[in-house]
Design a protein around this motif. Structure first.
Motif, PDB file in Angstrom:
ATOM      1  N   UNK A 179       0.821  -1.217   0.000  1.00  0.00           N
ATOM      2  CA  UNK A 179       0.000   0.000   0.000  1.00  0.00           C
ATOM      3  C   UNK A 179       0.855   1.267   0.000  1.00  0.00           C
ATOM      4  N   UNK A 180       2.008   1.231   0.660  1.00  0.00           N
ATOM      5  CA  UNK A 180       2.870   2.416   0.712  1.00  0.00           C
ATOM      6  C   UNK A 180       3.245   2.872  -0.689  1.00  0.00           C
ATOM      7  N   UNK A 181       3.551   1.927  -1.569  1.00  0.00           N
ATOM      8  CA  UNK A 181       3.889   2.279  -2.945  1.00  0.00           C
ATOM      9  C   UNK A 181       2.638   2.556  -3.756  1.00  0.00           C
ATOM     10  N   UNK A 182       1.676   1.653  -3.673  1.00  0.00           N
ATOM     11  CA  UNK A 182       0.462   1.740  -4.497  1.00  0.00           C
ATOM     12  C   UNK A 182      -0.325   3.017  -4.246  1.00  0.00           C
ATOM     13  N   UNK A 183      -0.393   3.440  -2.995  1.00  0.00           N
ATOM     14  CA  UNK A 183      -1.245   4.574  -2.636  1.00  0.00           C
ATOM     15  C   UNK A 183      -0.509   5.907  -2.557  1.00  0.00           C
ATOM     16  N   UNK A 184       0.818   5.867  -2.441  1.00  0.00           N
ATOM     17  CA  UNK A 184       1.531   7.117  -2.145  1.00  0.00           C
ATOM     18  C   UNK A 184       2.650   7.457  -3.121  1.00  0.00           C
ATOM     19  N   UNK A 185       2.910   6.591  -4.085  1.00  0.00           N
ATOM     20  CA  UNK A 185       3.925   6.903  -5.095  1.00  0.00           C
ATOM     21  C   UNK A 185       3.241   7.038  -6.448  1.00  0.00           C
ATOM     22  N   UNK A 186       3.779   7.872  -7.326  1.00  0.00           N
ATOM     23  CA  UNK A 186       3.097   8.131  -8.600  1.00  0.00           C
ATOM     24  C   UNK A 186       3.045   6.894  -9.483  1.00  0.00           C
ATOM     25  N   UNK A 187       1.904   6.680 -10.119  1.00  0.00           N
ATOM     26  CA  UNK A 187       1.726   5.526 -10.998  1.00  0.00           C
ATOM     27  C   UNK A 187       2.749   5.534 -12.125  1.00  0.00           C
ATOM     28  N   UNK A 188       3.111   6.711 -12.596  1.00  0.00           N
ATOM     29  CA  UNK A 188       4.054   6.817 -13.707  1.00  0.00           C
ATOM     30  C   UNK A 188       5.436   6.277 -13.326  1.00  0.00           C
ATOM     31  N   UNK A 189       5.730   6.210 -12.034  1.00  0.00           N
ATOM     32  CA  UNK A 189       7.019   5.689 -11.578  1.00  0.00           C
ATOM     33  C   UNK A 189       6.973   4.188 -11.307  1.00  0.00           C
ATOM     34  N   UNK A 190       5.798   3.590 -11.426  1.00  0.00           N
ATOM     35  CA  UNK A 190       5.628   2.172 -11.108  1.00  0.00           C
ATOM     36  C   UNK A 190       5.231   1.329 -12.317  1.00  0.00           C
ATOM     37  N   UNK A 191       4.301   1.825 -13.108  1.00  0.00           N
ATOM     38  CA  UNK A 191       3.662   1.051 -14.171  1.00  0.00           C
ATOM     39  C   UNK A 191       4.540   1.016 -15.419  1.00  0.00           C
ATOM     40  N   UNK A 192       5.028  -0.193 -15.742  1.00  0.00           N
ATOM     41  CA  UNK A 192       5.882  -0.352 -16.908  1.00  0.00           C
ATOM     42  C   UNK A 192       5.178  -0.924 -18.122  1.00  0.00           C
ATOM     43  N   UNK A 193       3.846  -0.898 -18.134  1.00  0.00           N
ATOM     44  CA  UNK A 193       3.117  -1.418 -19.285  1.00  0.00           C
ATOM     45  C   UNK A 193       2.750  -2.881 -19.120  1.00  0.00           C
ATOM     46  N   UNK A 194       2.220  -3.456 -20.168  1.00  0.00           N
ATOM     47  CA  UNK A 194       1.647  -4.804 -20.105  1.00  0.00           C
ATOM     48  C   UNK A 194       2.592  -5.826 -19.486  1.00  0.00           C
ATOM     49  N   UNK A 195       3.829  -5.872 -19.952  1.00  0.00           N
ATOM     50  CA  UNK A 195       4.790  -6.831 -19.399  1.00  0.00           C
ATOM     51  C   UNK A 195       5.838  -6.164 -18.511  1.00  0.00           C
ATOM     52  N   UNK A 196       5.645  -4.878 -18.244  1.00  0.00           N
ATOM     53  CA  UNK A 196       6.564  -4.145 -17.378  1.00  0.00           C
ATOM     54  C   UNK A 196       7.782  -3.592 -18.077  1.00  0.00           C
ATOM     55  N   UNK A 197       7.929  -3.851 -19.389  1.00  0.00           N
ATOM     56  CA  UNK A 197       9.165  -3.480 -20.083  1.00  0.00           C
ATOM     57  C   UNK A 197       8.959  -2.437 -21.183  1.00  0.00           C
ATOM     58  N   UNK A 198       7.798  -1.815 -21.230  1.00  0.00           N
ATOM     59  CA  UNK A 198       7.529  -0.850 -22.298  1.00  0.00           C
ATOM     60  C   UNK A 198       8.496   0.329 -22.267  1.00  0.00           C
ATOM     61  N   UNK A 199       8.706   0.897 -21.092  1.00  0.00           N
ATOM     62  CA  UNK A 199       9.595   2.058 -20.983  1.00  0.00           C
ATOM     63  C   UNK A 199      11.044   1.619 -21.184  1.00  0.00           C
ATOM     64  N   UNK A 200      11.397   0.462 -20.653  1.00  0.00           N
ATOM     65  CA  UNK A 200      12.757  -0.058 -20.833  1.00  0.00           C
ATOM     66  C   UNK A 200      13.079  -0.189 -22.322  1.00  0.00           C
ATOM     67  N   UNK A 201      12.142  -0.702 -23.105  1.00  0.00           N
ATOM     68  CA  UNK A 201      12.400  -0.859 -24.542  1.00  0.00           C
ATOM     69  C   UNK A 201      12.608   0.494 -25.228  1.00  0.00           C
ATOM     70  N   UNK A 202      11.810   1.487 -24.837  1.00  0.00           N
ATOM     71  CA  UNK A 202      11.986   2.829 -25.410  1.00  0.00           C
ATOM     72  C   UNK A 202      13.367   3.370 -25.105  1.00  0.00           C
ATOM     73  N   UNK A 203      13.794   3.194 -23.869  1.00  0.00           N
ATOM     74  CA  UNK A 203      15.103   3.703 -23.462  1.00  0.00           C
ATOM     75  C   UNK A 203      16.216   2.960 -24.184  1.00  0.00           C
ATOM     76  N   UNK A 204      16.100   1.638 -24.278  1.00  0.00           N
ATOM     77  CA  UNK A 204      17.132   0.844 -24.950  1.00  0.00           C
ATOM     78  C   UNK A 204      17.258   1.233 -26.418  1.00  0.00           C
ATOM     79  N   UNK A 205      16.131   1.534 -27.054  1.00  0.00           N
ATOM     80  CA  UNK A 205      16.149   1.916 -28.462  1.00  0.00           C
ATOM     81  C   UNK A 205      16.786   3.288 -28.664  1.00  0.00           C
ATOM     82  N   UNK A 206      16.487   4.210 -27.760  1.00  0.00           N
ATOM     83  CA  UNK A 206      16.982   5.577 -27.936  1.00  0.00           C
ATOM     84  C   UNK A 206      18.370   5.831 -27.393  1.00  0.00           C
ATOM     85  N   UNK A 207      18.832   4.993 -26.479  1.00  0.00           N
ATOM     86  CA  UNK A 207      20.084   5.257 -25.777  1.00  0.00           C
ATOM     87  C   UNK A 207      21.320   5.382 -26.664  1.00  0.00           C
ATOM     88  N   UNK A 208      21.514   4.528 -27.689  1.00  0.00           N
ATOM     89  CA  UNK A 208      22.756   4.613 -28.459  1.00  0.00           C
ATOM     90  C   UNK A 208      23.033   5.986 -29.052  1.00  0.00           C
TER      91      UNK A 208
END
Length: 264
Positions: A179-208
């Protein structure tokens, strides 16, 4: 109402379900400046506010990081990401803390590296405001925006360490978080998409395009997601490996831009 005694603070916290009531009581008692502030802090903790939000700071890599309500609390396991970054690039001169939250990772890296060009970025206004408190003392700059769009274009091809503590909880599992995370931390900092890796893939693609030759991207992920995360880094054109800390139960994926690689 008489001031709360140390014993009564412990009793109140324990009754509220705080497993480490004695330790938490010591932190709250040492932070509160007046009896009224002490009572208010205990009330906020009993109501379920994360301890770090109650006292206004979190310990991270030996630093006291300012943490405001509504901002993601830096986890101790993320110290392993900092260790891996320093091991790969001990002489880094340009550091970016992407999805920075409080800016804890960037501050921890700058504290060790010394004179470094430090940039931190986040899409959440509260995080940006909080990060400024933590990185400006190291000469850092904080930018608001969505991933790489927040960064100054002059950083392209120059970044030695790109630390991106991206959200990696699958959308369907956010509701299972404490509950400490779910209720008091921003969803944008927790939710990584359907499999949790959506943002990671964006970063990996853009990083080079942002990394200097030999520069590294580091991302934390779960053990279950590790194979897919490594694949995303490899598809992004990075020389990829992973590291694991048994002590902190932390998995970090490290991708390096090859020295001879051509930017897109």
């Amino acid at each position: 109402m008489p001031p709360l005694s140390p014993a009564s603070v412990v009793t109140t916290l324990r009754a509220a379900g705080c497993v480490f009531a004695e330790d938490e009581a010591r932190l709250i008692l040492s932070t509160a400046r007046t009896p009224d502030e002490l009572a208010a802090m205990v009330d906020r903790r009993v109501a379920g506010l994360p301890l770090e939000h109650v006292v206004g700071w979190a310990e991270f890599s030996g630093l006291r990081i300012a943490v405001e309500p509504g901002v993601f609390v830096p986890r101790r396991r993320t110290e392993f990401l900092v260790e891996q970054a320093l091991a790969h690039a001990p002489d880094a001169s340009v550091v970016v803390d992407l999805c920075c939250g409080s800016g804890a990772v960037g501050a921890a890296l700058a504290a060790v590296l010394g004179r470094v060009e430090l940039h931190a970025a986040d899409i959440d206004p509260a995080a940006v405001r909080c990060a400024r408190r933590n990185v400006v003392p190291y000469g850092g700059q904080v930018h608001a925006g969505d991933l790489f769009t927040a960064l100054p274009d002059a950083l392209r091809g120059r970044v030695d360490i790109l630390a991106a503590n991206v959200p990696y909880v699958p959308t369907g599992e956010v509701g299972l978080l404490p509950a400490e995370a779910r209720d008091h931390e921003p969803l944008v900092a927790l939710d990584g998409g359907t499999d949790g890796l959506a943002i990671l893939r964006e970063v990996a693609t853009g990083a080079p395009d942002w990394l200097a030759p030999g520069g590294c991207l580091l991302v934390e992920t779960s053990e279950r997601q590790l194979p897919a995360a490594v694949e995303a880094f490899t598809r992004g054109g990075l020389e990829t490996r992973s590291a694991y800390s048994e002590e902190l139960y932390a998995n970090v994926v490290i991708g390096v831009r090859a020295v001879g690689a051509v930017r897109s």
